[in-house]
Enzyme design. Structure first.
Site, PDB file in Angstrom:
ATOM      1  CB  VAL A  88     -47.605  38.733  44.490  1.00  0.00           C
ATOM      2  CG1 VAL A  88     -47.421  38.771  46.115  1.00  0.00           C
ATOM      3  CG2 VAL A  88     -48.447  37.456  44.077  1.00  0.00           C
ATOM      4  CD  GLU A  89     -49.315  46.357  43.720  1.00  0.00           C
ATOM      5  OE1 GLU A  89     -49.111  47.894  43.965  1.00  0.00           O
ATOM      6  OE2 GLU A  89     -50.800  46.347  43.685  1.00  0.00           O
ATOM      7  N   GLY A  90     -45.768  44.077  47.172  1.00  0.00           N
ATOM      8  CA  GLY A  90     -44.794  44.068  48.343  1.00  0.00           C
ATOM      9  C   GLY A  90     -44.110  42.389  48.815  1.00  0.00           C
ATOM     10  CG  ASN A  97     -47.425  39.777  50.996  1.00  0.00           C
ATOM     11  OD1 ASN A  97     -48.618  39.496  51.234  1.00  0.00           O
ATOM     12  ND2 ASN A  97     -48.248  41.054  50.042  1.00  0.00           N
ATOM     13  CD  GLU A 193     -48.996  51.651  44.185  1.00  0.00           C
ATOM     14  OE1 GLU A 193     -49.944  50.061  44.432  1.00  0.00           O
ATOM     15  OE2 GLU A 193     -48.187  50.883  43.715  1.00  0.00           O
TER      16      GLU A 193
END
Length: 493
Positions: A88-90, A97, A193
């Site tokens: 889970v990015e951010g 998010n 990324e």
């Protein structure tokens, strides 16, 4: 009686036009309003949005035997690991998010990924660790370049200048990585990324990155027996029926249905699958990846317009390969500040990014190494035993010849899979908002969704989720309000 004759005639006409075996042809009495191609995050998100708006007569056609798409867990030596999306990015920013909200709701097991101590865990091509002070100096230079990149990008946007690549910005800063260590740090900052190198990646559309600017800079690794895909299942369970064994029994979801042809006109669409079945609907929502759309898996009749094809072909489908390795015992450093380590090789991207998973899978003795782009393509075309031999040589260069042989290896092959053709999209130099709007734009009754259509978050799980909602709302406006025109902003605005 007259209606029955007309129905028989319609089936006969379909048989003549498509040359199909009628025994394999779906009965056309129940015509859904919308067919959704693909049951990944975007397809399921779009389907739920349509259902919530009262458009419940939908049909989801999924090529594989499961839902979830590029969110897919598998068993590896008794562990549930993620073949595709893993983080889970951010997290931790001013906005929340939506994927983080869903992960917390399901109480998924997530683990904060801490990259802060990489300078203490940077390995030479052979001979062990670099001195921390030596490595830290290179990391500091890379951080300064990132700040310069952001400033250049903001200046270009403010003056409406043409986009440049990340590499061009590095040249402007007189900082093009060339040593093994500098290339490894650069790989960590960009390829890790975006899954493609700075010479390809757009500067304006990746720096600063909206995911981290809006949602926060923290990232969390998902290591839950239910899999990251359980978020997709949770969304699907809100509108699709299941049995007591949590198996989908809803007739609106059909698995193992490989869509090969989409015929569209002003009056509707007809979708043909590989097994010879045909399905008729008012509209179709295509959630196949941009990589699949760049192949001939799905044949559109008539051909999509040239502006649409050109826009799709300019965008990139990147490849991000997470290779899992299991060992009889641990031989790498563990504890705080040791989760991630870098290997610096003269060949850029050669088994560069490593993660030890003792926190996520205690006592399992598992390492994860990530490769991307050309290395991913190369590795997908060789045997797992060849890959394991290469990996063991790298690990012996880092830790010495005394280390044990890996007992198991898992090498995903997303690029070779005709239903995905990669892992996520990357925004390359040369694609502006104008072309991007064309990628998102519907063609008549054919709509498109997927992480590659997310306005700000392409390449991410939250991008896929939000894109499904966005594309469905465009379709809802057309179906319910007859507002079907999609506005593509003029180039340069």
């Amino acid at each position: 009686m007259a209606n029955m004759k007309r129905g028989i005639l319609a089936v006969f006409i379909v048989h003549i036009v498509f040359g199909l075996d009628l025994s394999k042809t779906m009965a056309l009495e129940q015509t859904p309003t919308v067919i959704i191609v693909g049951a990944g995050m975007s397809g399921i998100s779009a389907a739920k949005t349509l259902s919530d708006a009262g458009i419940k007569d939908i049909l989801i056609l999924e090529a594989t035997d499961r839902i979830g798409g590029r969110m897919h867990k598998t068993n590896f030596s008794g562990l549930s690991v993620e073949m595709g999306a893993n983080w889970v990015e951010g997290v931790g920013g001013s906005e929340v998010n939506p994927i983080w909200t869903m992960a917390k709701k399901l109480q998924l097991k997530t683990f904060y990924s801490n990259y802060d101590n990489l300078s203490s865990n940077t390995y030479k091509q052979s001979g062990g660790l670099y001195e921390k002070s030596v490595a830290q100096a290179s990391y500091d230079i890379a951080d300064q370049q990132t700040e310069l990149n952001n400033n250049i990008s903001l200046s270009l946007s403010a003056h409406r200048d043409e986009d440049i690549s990340v590499l061009t910005a590095q040249r402007l800063g007189n900082n093009v990585p060339s040593t093994p260590m500098d290339m490894a740090i650069d790989y960590y900052g960009h390829d890790y990324e975006f899954a493609e190198p700075p010479r390809i990646t757009s500067l304006q559309n990746t720096e600063p990155l909206p995911t981290f600017s809006n949602f926060g800079e923290d990232v969390y690794f998902v290591a839950d027996p239910r899999g990251y895909e359980s978020i997709v299942h949770d969304i699907a369970n809100q509108f699709l029926s299941t049995n007591n064994a949590s198996e989908y029994t809803d007739p609106r979801l059909k698995l193992n249905k490989v869509v090969r042809e989409i015929r569209y006109s002003g009056s509707g669409v007809i979708v043909k699958t590989e097994d010879g079945s045909i399905y008729r609907a008012g509209y179709v929502m295509v959630s196949a990846s941009i990589g699949v759309l760049q192949t001939n898996l799905i044949n559109f009749q008539p051909d999509l317009p040239s502006w649409k094809i050109l826009a799709m072909y300019q965008f990139d489908m990147a490849i991000y390969t997470k290779i899992f390795l299991k060992f009889p015992y641990k031989f790498w450093p563990s504890g705080n500040g040791t989760e991630f380590f870098l290997y610096c090789h003269e060949l850029r991207g050669y088994y560069t990014i490593w993660q030890q998973l003792e926190k996520e899978y205690p006592g399992a003795h598992v390492l994860l190494v990530t490769v991307t782009d050309d290395e991913s393509r190369r590795i997908e075309q060789q045997s797992d035993s060849e890959t394991k031999a290469e990996v063991m040589e790298v690990l012996r260069n880092m830790f010495g010849n005394h280390i044990p042989e890996a007992t198991d290896i898992l090498v995903p092959r997303w690029w070779s899979n005709r239903f995905f053709k990669g892992t996520f999209s990357n925004w390359p130099i040369g694609v502006s908002r104008y072309e991007y709007d064309q990628i998102r734009a519907p063609v008549g009754r054919v709509y498109f969704t997927g992480e590659h259509t997310s306005e700000n978050y392409n390449g991410y799980v939250h991008g896929a989720y939000l894109a499904g909602i966005d594309s469905a709302n465009m379709m809802i406006s057309c179906i319910k309000k007859k507002m079907c025109k999609y506005q593509v902003m003029p180039k340069g605005t």
